[in-house]
Design an enzyme around this catalytic site. Structure first.
Site, PDB file in Angstrom:
ATOM      1  NE  ARG A 160     -19.215 -11.911  -0.344  1.00 32.26           N
ATOM      2  CZ  ARG A 160     -18.276 -12.778  -0.669  1.00 32.26           C
ATOM      3  NH1 ARG A 160     -16.972 -12.226  -0.852  1.00 32.26           N
ATOM      4  NH2 ARG A 160     -18.480 -14.040  -0.864  1.00 32.26           N
ATOM      5  CG  ASP A 443     -16.581 -18.864  -2.910  1.00 30.52           C
ATOM      6  OD1 ASP A 443     -15.958 -19.125  -3.740  1.00 30.52           O
ATOM      7  OD2 ASP A 443     -16.741 -17.947  -2.114  1.00 30.52           O
TER       8      ASP A 443
END
Length: 517
Positions: A160, A443
């Site tokens: 990603r 996160d």
């Protein structure tokens, strides 16, 4: 240094020689070809936000009705992407996590340069080296406790890159910082495409935070350009798009269509999706959400989004991947484990029953739990693409029915947001993008929820500013006397109590990160 007609400045050391000239050549070409278009799309985001703040509601686009009503399917995916029943995620810059994720027993490892990776230069460059070493199967790590090496069988690697809104300030092209998206993608693709193909796999990606099909079109054009530049057949790249913004939820069909030659499906990015709902409608009193813990996947607007995602994907022959199970099992508290694993099991049962083809976990110990639920649903089948979910009917009002979310705002919810927000920002500023906090792997997405919910609650009079200030002081008083916690507190307070809403926490945090590192 000069590459082609462009001047490239590397403002931080690359002692390992990760940025080989060929990789930089591709990054320069991508930036020069697509940089202006990227900026135009970011401007379009701002203009769309202004219209939403003025009262406009998103809807399915009339201009693309022919796409939604057309008879088309995405191209088939390679054999190693057919079965994605469990996927694990983690930061590319953490060498031990990369090895553990590849060895976890999950079918897919999504290696992250975005929300789970604090973008220090060491993590960005080290992450690229980690991935090349993993592909070459030379990656290892020796600690005082043990040596980490790859098993014979490992997960399939997906990567990603960072989102369109982010820059890589340590690399300038003609005097301006490069797009972090183009940098992460271009370096990885050029360095590794031949290695991947030689090993019978391919360059596979996850694409974050798209807000429109035009942003997907930009990625598709980037893929075509990069493949053509390196003499790689078009369609070799495969990409899964995270549907993690409320605006993208209205354009899922169009996003798949734009990427149809390169599509590997869609993912229900639940935490960023919740943040996006808060962000896009931050001015609206009727979009105020209760405590984060109460915004589950079964509340009406989240249920509509996930069911529409499965129906959309399967109608077009694309995989539908479920959301993150962020729990971290405790080796000391069996009771915490029992309760949390029961919730994970319930979550994965629901996803597999809804027709998802796979799901995400954040910790290797959750792989067996998630796998058991998808094994029960799939049996010997690699996926559930044949389940078309024609029973699902979702209107625009269903996606926007935030007011129907049950729950309340509590003092505990305020404190949890403050605590998670400050502690995560401190970890991020210290170079840790995936932080274990209260038995959850947090996160940037969950930190965004934390600070944006506090802003929303204060702005709309649900919580008094003075109460938030006292909570911040209480939480800060319990944290270690380390300057980074002071930095984190100041940034959280600045964003959560500002008069105007800041679009992304990571933008001002990145500026501070550069100063600290």
């Amino acid at each position: 240094m000069s590459t082609g007609a462009a001047t490239v400045s590397i403002l931080a050391p690359d002692d390992a020689g990760v940025l080989i000239p060929e990789a930089l050549d591709l990054v320069v070409a991508l930036q020069r070809e697509f940089g202006v278009r990227r900026e135009q799309l970011l401007l379009a985001r701002m203009e769309r936000q202004e219209r939403i703040s003025a009262g406009e509601f998103p809807d399915f686009l009339e201009s693309t009705r022919a796409v939604r009503e057309g008879d088309w399917r995405v191209a088939p995916v390679p054999a190693d992407l057919q079965d994605r029943r469990v996927e694990i995620t983690g930061p590319a810059g953490d060498r031990k996590m990369v090895i553990n994720a590849l060895n976890s027993g999950a079918r897919i490892y999504m290696s992250d340069f975005e929300d789970a990776n604090s973008p220090t230069w060491a993590n960005v460059i080290g992450g690229q080296q980690n991935l090349t070493d993993a592909i070459e199967r030379t990656i290892s790590l020796v600690t005082p406790e043990r040596r980490y090496m790859l098993n014979d069988e490992v997960a399939v690697l997906l990567v990603r890159p960072r989102g369109w809104h982010l820059l890589e300030q340590n690399v300038e092209i003609d005097g301006s910082p490069v797009s972090a998206s183009l940098f992460d993608f271009g370096v990885y693709f050029q360095r590794n495409v031949e290695r991947l193909l030689a090993r019978g796999t391919g360059p596979y990606f996850y694409l974050p935070k798209l807000e429109s099909y035009l942003e997907a079109r930009l990625w598709n054009d980037v893929f075509c350009f990069a493949q053509d530049s390196l003499g790689v057949s078009r369609g070799t790249i495969k990409a899964t798009v995270l549907i993690e913004t409320i605006l993208a939820a209205f354009e899922m069909e169009e996003i798949l269509y734009e990427l149809r030659e390169h599509s590997a499906g869609l993912n229900a990015g639940r935490w960023d999706y919740i943040f996006s709902v808060i962000k896009k409608f931050h001015d609206r009193d009727d979009f105020v959400l209760p405590d984060r813990i109460q915004v589950t996947m079964t509340v009406p607007f989240m249920r509509a989004y996930t069911e529409l995602l499965v129906r959309t994907c399967h109608r077009r022959g694309a995989h539908a991947i479920g959301g993150m199970a962020a729990f971290i099992p405790s080796r000391r508290d069996a009771e915490v484990n029992e309760i949390a694993l029961a919730r994970v099991t319930e979550d994965k049962q629901r996803e597999s029953a809804d027709g998802f083809d796979g799901t995400w976990v954040a910790h290797p110990d959750l792989v067996p739990t998630a796998k058991a639920q998808f094994d029960a649903a799939l049996g010997d089948r690699p996926n559930q693409l044949e389940r078309l979910r024609e029973d699902v009917s979702v209107e625009a009002a269903d996606l926007l029915d935030v007011a129907a979310t049950p729950g309340v705002i509590t003092d505990a919810g305020v404190r949890a947001n403050v605590s998670v927000g400050i502690r995560y920002i401190a970890a991020w500023l210290s170079g840790v993008g995936a932080a274990a906090i209260d038995n959850l792997m947090e996160d940037a997405a969950t930190a965004e929820i934390s600070r944006s919910q506090v802003w929303q609650w204060v702005h709309h009079g649900r919580v008094a500013r003075a109460d938030v200030e006292r909570t911040i002081a209480d939480v800060a008083g319990e944290l270690p006397a380390d300057p980074v916690y002071g930095e984190a507190r100041a940034l959280f307070e600045q964003l959560a109590l500002a008069e105007e809403f800041t679009e992304f926490l990571t933008l001002p945090a990145y500026e501070r990160l550069l100063e600290l590192t």
